[in-house]
Design an enzyme around this catalytic site. Structure first.
Site, PDB file in Angstrom:
ATOM      1  N   TYR A  21       0.851  -1.185   0.000  1.00  0.00           N
ATOM      2  CA  TYR A  21       0.000   0.000   0.000  1.00  0.00           C
ATOM      3  C   TYR A  21       0.897   1.248   0.000  1.00  0.00           C
ATOM      4  O   TYR A  21       1.872   1.321   0.753  1.00  0.00           O
ATOM      5  CB  TYR A  21      -0.890  -0.029   1.252  1.00  0.00           C
ATOM      6  CG  TYR A  21      -1.703   1.219   1.423  1.00  0.00           C
ATOM      7  CD1 TYR A  21      -2.771   1.496   0.583  1.00  0.00           C
ATOM      8  CD2 TYR A  21      -1.395   2.139   2.421  1.00  0.00           C
ATOM      9  CE1 TYR A  21      -3.505   2.649   0.735  1.00  0.00           C
ATOM     10  CE2 TYR A  21      -2.138   3.303   2.578  1.00  0.00           C
ATOM     11  CZ  TYR A  21      -3.186   3.544   1.734  1.00  0.00           C
ATOM     12  OH  TYR A  21      -3.916   4.687   1.872  1.00  0.00           O
ATOM     13  N   ASP A  27      -0.592  -6.996   6.450  1.00  0.00           N
ATOM     14  CA  ASP A  27      -1.699  -6.085   6.188  1.00  0.00           C
ATOM     15  C   ASP A  27      -2.804  -6.942   5.577  1.00  0.00           C
ATOM     16  O   ASP A  27      -2.707  -7.375   4.432  1.00  0.00           O
ATOM     17  CB  ASP A  27      -1.235  -4.987   5.220  1.00  0.00           C
ATOM     18  CG  ASP A  27      -2.293  -3.913   5.030  1.00  0.00           C
ATOM     19  OD1 ASP A  27      -3.492  -4.257   5.086  1.00  0.00           O
ATOM     20  OD2 ASP A  27      -1.921  -2.744   4.814  1.00  0.00           O
TER      21      ASP A  27
HETATM   22  C1  LIG Z   1      -6.220   2.144   2.946  1.00  0.00           C
HETATM   23  C2  LIG Z   1      -5.166   1.173   3.259  1.00  0.00           C
HETATM   24  C3  LIG Z   1      -4.241   1.417   4.287  1.00  0.00           C
HETATM   25  C4  LIG Z   1      -4.221   2.709   5.074  1.00  0.00           C
HETATM   26  O1  LIG Z   1      -5.353   2.821   5.868  1.00  0.00           O
HETATM   27  P1  LIG Z   1      -5.960   4.255   6.331  1.00  0.00           P
HETATM   28  O2  LIG Z   1      -7.153   3.818   7.112  1.00  0.00           O
HETATM   29  O3  LIG Z   1      -6.272   5.042   5.102  1.00  0.00           O
HETATM   30  O4  LIG Z   1      -4.936   4.921   7.163  1.00  0.00           O
HETATM   31  C5  LIG Z   1      -3.315   0.436   4.559  1.00  0.00           C
HETATM   32  N1  LIG Z   1      -3.263  -0.704   3.856  1.00  0.00           N
HETATM   33  C6  LIG Z   1      -4.114  -0.966   2.845  1.00  0.00           C
HETATM   34  C7  LIG Z   1      -3.998  -2.248   2.083  1.00  0.00           C
HETATM   35  C8  LIG Z   1      -5.101  -0.030   2.513  1.00  0.00           C
HETATM   36  O5  LIG Z   1      -5.934  -0.300   1.509  1.00  0.00           O
END
Ligand SMILES: *Cc1c(COP(=O)(O)O)cnc(C)c1O
Length: 383
Positions: free
Chosen positions: A102, A174
């Site tokens: 990301y 993630d």
């Molecule tokens: C959107 C996103 C983030 C960041 O999250 P926020 O809530 O915008 O801070 C991190 N990882 C992935 C895969 C995302 O899609």
């Protein structure tokens, strides 16, 4: 009733409820207090200590969904990611991170880590051997993201976790794109699961939040840094998140189903050059995705043939919205080259396989026939 064997929809609907003892209301009350009575406990309740009643209880739902001992809610996905990294890394330490991350995460690493003296290596690819090749003697953390944005590459979670364990390195994932409905990384050996709860956990494009699921021991390490960084979420939004999580499985199941149908439809369409979706047999890691995921998710990407202008195509859509974010109940699309990857050069985008015709599609819960009809009318409006 044993809570160990509750079904996922029951967890979504019930775990982490706060009983309304006063009025016997059906849903959890919201506790907005920033001030709580001094009790004989080690840590007093205070929003920035991540322990208000709403924070504490919704964390139980996240933990149950991710098969974790405990959880924590943050003000954003980036607050969760940055706090976890800074909790486990100090000057002189090294982190191995997947090359396709990301954008916000890779920006955080590239822009902030040099200030802290934390070393990092982006892998060359997403094969286990790429992770192994990047490990150094001072590596303390390996961070993966699967499926990844925007080409839906799939990383072998179990293999990376085993590699890390063999070298006493902690692992973080993630899990935003998959959600715990489709993928339980802790069961595959990952230590810490991180979410942008802004996406599937929230699911209605109206909450900015983050979440972490891990062991009690790791939570303590994270909490010690989190209370200093202060990235907690307001209790009203925590309550909104609890409300949204009740329908998580219903939403994600439908999005999985719709995305597979749309991926097949686009694959067969003569205006489409290529479709990237882990649920298609043509995806290079279909077998791996099938082995480690319970569903293939609501995210896909596709490329139109060169005689179609991707930007004009998106402007011609009437139902599907152009949008920077993803995972809402409504379908959205974006061009990575105009948005998430706009700051890269053409050569850098080419190296990542992100063409100007690539479109990322976050499939919602609409009737598939209406999504197909919208795409058809937009394509014919172009020609
Ligand atoms: C959107 C996103 C983030 C960041 O999250 P926020 O809530 O915008 O801070 C991190 N990882 C992935 C895969 C995302 O899609």
């Amino acid at each position: 009733m044993s809570k160990k064997h509750l079904g996922v929809n029951t967890i979504c609907a019930h775990i982490g409820e706060i009983k309304d003892e006063q009025f016997k209301g059906a849903v959890s009350p919201i506790y907005m207090s920033t001030s709580y009575a001094f009790e004989d406990v080690a840590v007093k309740r205070y929003p920035r200590y991540f322990n208000t009643p709403n924070q504490e209880f919704v964390s139980k739902k996240i933990a149950a969904l991710e098969h974790a001992e405990t959880g924590m809610i943050f003000g954003s996905g980036m607050a969760a990611i940055s706090t976890v990294f800074l909790a486990f890394l100090k000057a002189g330490d090294h982190i191995v991170v997947q090359n396709t991350l990301y954008g916000g995460t890779s920006n955080f690493i590239r822009e902030e880590f040099p200030k802290y003296g934390i070393e990092f290596t982006f892998t060359k690819g997403y094969a286990v051997s790429d992770f192994e090749a990047a490990i150094q003697s001072n590596t303390k953390l390996i961070h993966i993201e699967t499926p990844s944005n925007p080409l839906m590459t799939v990383t072998d979670i179990k293999a990376v976790a085993q590699l890390a364990q063999s070298k006493s390195i902690k692992t973080t994932i993630d899990n935003t794109f998959a959600s715990p409905i489709n993928q339980i990384p802790i069961d595959l050996g990952i230590d810490i699961v991180i979410h942008s709860a802004t996406k599937y956990l929230g699911g209605h494009s109206d909450i900015l939040a983050g979440a972490v699921a891990c062991t009690e021991k790791d939570r303590e390490t994270i909490w010690n840094v989190a209370k200093n960084l202060g990235g907690s979420l307001s209790d009203f939004m925590v309550w909104m998140l609890e409300r949204s999580l009740k329908t998580l499985k219903l939403r994600v199941k439908k999005q999985n189903k719709n995305a597979l149908k749309m991926a097949r439809f686009l694959s067969a369409h003569n205006a489409v050059k290529k479709v990237y979706y882990p649920g298609l047999r043509t995806h290079p890691q279909y077998d791996l995705a099938k082995a480690q995921m319970k569903g293939f998710g609501g995210m896909l990407s596709f490329e139109l043939h060169d005689n179609y202008d991707a930007s004009k195509f998106q402007k011609a859509l009437q139902l599907i919205k152009p949008s920077m974010s993803l995972a809402g109940v409504e379908s959205t699309m974006l061009s990575p080259y105009l948005t998430s990857h706009a700051l890269l050069t053409q050569e850098q985008r080419d190296a990542l396989g992100i063409s100007n015709g690539l479109i990322r599609f976050s499939v919602g819960i609409e009737s598939v026939k209406d999504l197909k009809a919208d795409i058809e009318q937009a394509l014919s409006a172009l020609h």
